[in-house]
Scaffold this active site. Structure first.
Site, PDB file in Angstrom:
ATOM      1  N   LYS A   1      -2.289   7.883  10.759  1.00  0.00           N
ATOM      2  CA  LYS A   1      -3.610   7.919  11.413  1.00  0.00           C
ATOM      3  C   LYS A   1      -3.716   9.155  12.300  1.00  0.00           C
ATOM      4  CE  LYS A   1      -5.011   3.351  10.523  1.00  0.00           C
ATOM      5  NZ  LYS A   1      -3.769   2.577  10.369  1.00  0.00           N
TER       6      LYS A   1
ATOM      7  N   ALA B   1      -4.682  12.241  14.301  1.00  0.00           N
ATOM      8  CA  ALA B   1      -5.929  12.465  15.061  1.00  0.00           C
ATOM      9  C   ALA B   1      -5.683  13.475  16.170  1.00  0.00           C
ATOM     10  CB  ALA B   1      -6.417  11.141  15.650  1.00  0.00           C
TER      11      ALA B   1
ATOM     12  N   PRO C   1      -7.753  -1.781   3.180  1.00  0.00           N
ATOM     13  CA  PRO C   1      -6.919  -2.767   3.877  1.00  0.00           C
ATOM     14  C   PRO C   1      -7.769  -3.923   4.390  1.00  0.00           C
ATOM     15  CG  PRO C   1      -7.437  -0.973   5.367  1.00  0.00           C
ATOM     16  CD  PRO C   1      -8.188  -0.706   4.087  1.00  0.00           C
TER      17      PRO C   1
HETATM   18  O1  3DU Z   1      -3.288  -6.782   7.664  1.00  0.00           O
HETATM   19  P1  3DU Z   1      -2.103  -6.371   6.839  1.00  0.00           P
HETATM   20  O2  3DU Z   1      -0.804  -6.948   7.285  1.00  0.00           O
HETATM   21  O3  3DU Z   1      -2.343  -6.558   5.349  1.00  0.00           O
HETATM   22  O4  3DU Z   1      -1.894  -4.771   7.062  1.00  0.00           O
HETATM   23  C1  3DU Z   1      -2.937  -3.850   6.961  1.00  0.00           C
HETATM   24  C2  3DU Z   1      -2.407  -2.448   6.976  1.00  0.00           C
HETATM   25  O5  3DU Z   1      -3.491  -1.550   6.808  1.00  0.00           O
HETATM   26  C3  3DU Z   1      -1.711  -2.033   8.265  1.00  0.00           C
HETATM   27  O6  3DU Z   1      -0.654  -1.160   7.906  1.00  0.00           O
HETATM   28  C4  3DU Z   1      -2.768  -1.275   9.040  1.00  0.00           C
HETATM   29  O7  3DU Z   1      -2.239  -0.240   9.817  1.00  0.00           O
HETATM   30  C5  3DU Z   1      -3.616  -0.675   7.925  1.00  0.00           C
HETATM   31  N1  3DU Z   1      -5.044  -0.501   8.274  1.00  0.00           N
HETATM   32  C6  3DU Z   1      -5.826  -1.555   8.602  1.00  0.00           C
HETATM   33  O8  3DU Z   1      -5.354  -2.696   8.652  1.00  0.00           O
HETATM   34  C7  3DU Z   1      -7.184  -1.330   8.887  1.00  0.00           C
HETATM   35  C8  3DU Z   1      -7.725  -0.119   8.821  1.00  0.00           C
HETATM   36  O9  3DU Z   1      -9.020   0.045   9.050  1.00  0.00           O
HETATM   37  C9  3DU Z   1      -6.902   0.937   8.470  1.00  0.00           C
HETATM   38  C10 3DU Z   1      -5.568   0.701   8.191  1.00  0.00           C
END
Ligand code: 3DU
Length: 213
Positions: free
Chosen positions: A62, A64, A166
């Protein structure tokens, strides 16, 4: 990153051993592994190189910062084997362009974030962030599986750029909804690595993907 299984594992575990265990169990169902700060800080940056021997690695740093620092960050990730990176767009076009150039086009720009707080600051400017991804020559955008209607809106702005999405599983989104709305890949973390059976969880998602595309 091949586009066959449409599933990207978000490997947010905090040990090398656990990372290896989850990857060994789920790798047959994945196109790529996305790694973020938790694993990089826990296992060290060489984890990028190690995982890149198994699958394409998407470094979700990420990013930035100002352009010169963005370039340094992406160079380090690519040098270690990252196939692509994720950067923020709110820092402006020069910063995004620095990431895109250093990654030779293999950069994804975050738009509207998937968590509830994503509505606060990212949602109001998401269309502009998507347009910026397109004008910067990025490979694609990150868009929320928790709000498939927004995937549809953002698709209209970016045309053929890719959408990685995601928010499936632990955050409440559904793989089939995101894919039907136009996502190219779903990104799934906890629903796989926190499952008592990561292999079965990844297979169930792979089956859902097949039914949805
Ligand atoms: O919720 P989960 O455990 O399936 O993980 C989601 C992943 O996607 C996590 O690594 C997070 O940093 C990334 N992510 C988001 O969840 C939301 C976003 O808007 C961007 C990245």
């Amino acid at each position: 990153m091949e586009k066959r299984r449409r599933l990207i594992l978000a490997l947010d575990v905090t040990s090398r051993a656990e990372a290896k265990r989850v990857v060994d169990l789920s790798k047959d169902y994945l196109d790529a592994i996305k790694i973020n700060w938790p694993l990089i800080l826990a296992a060290g940056p060489d984890i990028i190189t190690e995982l890149a021997k198994v699958k394409d690695v998407l470094c979700d740093l990420k990013i930035a910062d100002i352009p010169s620092i963005n370039t340094l960050i992406v160079d380090q990730a690519v040098k270690r084997g990252a196939s692509a990176v994720i950067c923020h767009g709110f820092v402006g076009d020069d910063s995004v362009k620095a990431c895109v150039d250093a990654a030779k086009g293999q950069a994804f720009v975050v738009t509207e974030m998937s968590h509830p707080g994503g509505k606060q600051f990212t949602a109001p400017v998401a269309d502009k962030l998507a347009a910026l991804a397109k004008s910067s020559g990025a490979r694609g955008i990150v868009a929320p599986a928790t709000r498939p209607e927004r995937i549809m809106d953002l698709r209209k702005i970016i045309g053929k750029l890719e959408i990685i999405s995601p928010g499936v599983g632990a955050q409440g989104g559904k793989a089939s909804d995101a894919l039907k709305a136009g996502a190219d890949y779903i990104i799934v973390g906890r629903a796989i690595y926190e499952s008592p059976d990561p292999k079965a969880a990844a297979k169930a998602l792979a089956d859902e993907v097949k039914r949805s595309i």
